[in-house]
Enzyme design. Structure first.
Site, PDB file in Angstrom:
ATOM      1  N   ASP A 192     -44.762  57.673   8.051  1.00  0.00           N
ATOM      2  CA  ASP A 192     -45.378  58.597   8.996  1.00  0.00           C
ATOM      3  C   ASP A 192     -45.258  58.032  10.424  1.00  0.00           C
ATOM      4  O   ASP A 192     -44.173  57.631  10.826  1.00  0.00           O
ATOM      5  CB  ASP A 192     -46.833  58.880   8.555  1.00  0.00           C
TER       6      ASP A 192
ATOM      7  N   ASP B 135     -42.392  65.837  -1.387  1.00  0.00           N
ATOM      8  CA  ASP B 135     -42.822  65.828   0.016  1.00  0.00           C
ATOM      9  C   ASP B 135     -42.580  67.197   0.663  1.00  0.00           C
ATOM     10  O   ASP B 135     -41.449  67.676   0.700  1.00  0.00           O
ATOM     11  CB  ASP B 135     -42.039  64.746   0.779  1.00  0.00           C
TER      12      ASP B 135
ATOM     13  N   HIS C 123     -46.373  63.746   0.847  1.00  0.00           N
ATOM     14  CA  HIS C 123     -46.208  62.962   2.074  1.00  0.00           C
ATOM     15  C   HIS C 123     -46.789  61.555   1.925  1.00  0.00           C
ATOM     16  O   HIS C 123     -46.183  60.579   2.367  1.00  0.00           O
ATOM     17  CB  HIS C 123     -46.870  63.700   3.235  1.00  0.00           C
TER      18      HIS C 123
END
Lengths: 135, 307
Positions: B110, B248, B277
């Site tokens: 991320d 994801d 995610h």
């Protein structure tokens, strides 16, 4: 159409301004800044006075617009509940009022910003005020 | 901030702190050997790697896990202008230099991607290898998810963001919950920990500030930094590995892992694991096995070259 109404400056005697929400970047999507400029005539009024709203609970809210050197005005926004000076504000009341203010804002911004999307987002994240408002 | 009681059983590590750019950064530093630095993103903290850390330690690695300023057990600025992509990269750089780390294997997830890779590309001499997971490192186009009004752009829109993510902490709670595969396990074992370290609206600022730093058009603030990042990465010869969550929906594997492979054609992978995610929540042990195997192969190659 909306249970949030722009109103004149209230009498502040024996009242307190309780800070309830801060937005440091009102122009992140410029149409939001434009909405507040248009609604409260900020091009004319500038920093002179806050904007005022009444919300479903009957409370009045003051919208204090923030300016930053080098950025378009307003750059930010502080929302204050105007409450009796020595009385606390109930969290559920506040939350429901803020949700109504969001709906009023999204409705006013318009364009691609739809109430349906705000409400769908609120439902996705299980915002309590959405359930209160639906009753 | 203290370690939440709910986290202690799976987070037995001694808290350490460093001053970085004037902020107090929490990190853990366990084990000995070549360092592996595990970087989280929005809205998590080092706890995200709780299943990754033990196998790395058992394999003889030194494991360093910082909490980004604004998250976890680190200090949380309360002014939006305290946060920027460059500032967060500089925070990480400060920690890496204070610890004088070299031969770093950087594991990025991320916002740990843009910040960590910016550190890596500006401190190549300290680096040994890169591992990327569910992140990005280029200006445009963004993920389709990030261009959609519902729920992403609405969630962090002006005034809406401080209400939903600030007052109601929706990203650390239900947001992460919706982005794991085994939601029941997450709810019972981890959700409270992520929520506990962001106890009030002022501490949650970065959860709606980071979304506003994702470039979705040519006017974005961080466009030049992402252009630089993409350019530098495309020239990088650092050993690399790509790991992605099969499920994801934020940075879909087909688009984003392939783009990393295009940028880093020498990279191992993409290795697909069970995960949305927050793939560490579902496949922490498997990710550790992949990282250990990758580092073992690097060591064998190094010894083969007599380095």
């Amino acid at each position: 159409m909306s249970d949030v109404i722009v109103c004149p400056a209230p009498d502040l005697v024996e009242k307190r301004l309780e800070l309830v929400l801060v937005e440091d970047r009102i122009g992140h999507y410029p149409e939001f800044r434009d909405f507040f400029i248009h609604t409260f005539e900020l091009d004319r009024v500038g920093l002179a006075i806050p904007g005022y709203l009444t919300a479903p609970s009957g409370l009045t809210y003051a919208l204090v617009f923030i300016g930053r050197s080098g950025e378009a005005f307003p750059s930010g926004l502080e929302i204050y509940a105007i409450v009796d000076a020595l009385e606390p504000i109930g969290d559920a009341v506040l939350d429901t009022d803020l949700w109504a203010i969001l709906k009023w804002m999204i409705n006013g911004v318009g364009g691609e910003w739809k109430l349906d999307d705000l409400e769908a987002t609120g439902r996705l994240y299980r915002i309590p005020a959405l359930r209160t408002a639906a009753r | 901030m203290e370690i939440p009681p709910e986290a202690r059983a799976q987070w037995p590590y001694a808290p350490r702190h460093a001053q970085v750019n004037g902020w107090r950064m929490h990190y853990i530093d366990e084990g000995e050997g070549d360092p592996v630095v595990l970087l989280h993103g929005n809205p998590t903290w080092g706890y995200l790697y709780r299943d990754v850390i033990p196998p790395l330690l058992q394999a003889g690695r030194r494991v360093i896990v910082p909490d980004m300023i604004g998250f976890g057990l680190s200090e949380k600025p309360t002014r939006e202008t305290a946060h920027s992509l460059d500032g967060h990269a500089a925070n990480l750089t400060a920690l890496m230099r204070q610890l004088d780390l070299t031969r770093i294997t950087l594991v990025c997830h991320d916002w740990g991607g843009p910040t960590g890779l910016a550190f890596a590309m500006s401190n190549v001499a300290r680096m040994r290898a890169l591992v990327v997971m569910s992140t990005w490192a280029w200006p445009l186009p963004p993920a389709e998810f990030h261009t959609r009004l519902f729920p992403w752009r609405m969630m962090h829109a002006p005034v809406v963001g401080p209400y939903l993510l600030g007052r109601h902490n929706v990203l650390a709670g239900r947001g992460v919950y919706l982005s794991v595969v085994d939601r029941e396990k997450f709810r019972s074992s981890a959700q409270a920990v992520y929520e506990a370290v962001l106890p009030d609206p002022a501490t949650r600022l970065l959860t709606w500030v980071w979304p506003r730093w994702i470039p979705i058009d040519a006017g974005a603030r961080a466009l030049a930094r992402f252009e630089w990042l993409e350019r530098e990465l495309s020239k990088s010869t650092l050993p690399a590995m790509i790991i992605w969550g099969r499920e994801d929906e934020v940075f879909d594997a087909a688009t984003f892992s392939a783009r990393f492979k295009q940028l880093l054609p020498h990279a191992e992978g993409p290795h697909l694991v069970t995960g949305r995610h927050f793939l560490q929540e579902d496949s922490g042990a498997e990710i550790a096995t992949l990282v250990n195997g990758f580092m073992d192969r690097l060591e064998v190659a190094r010894q083969g070259k007599g380095l």
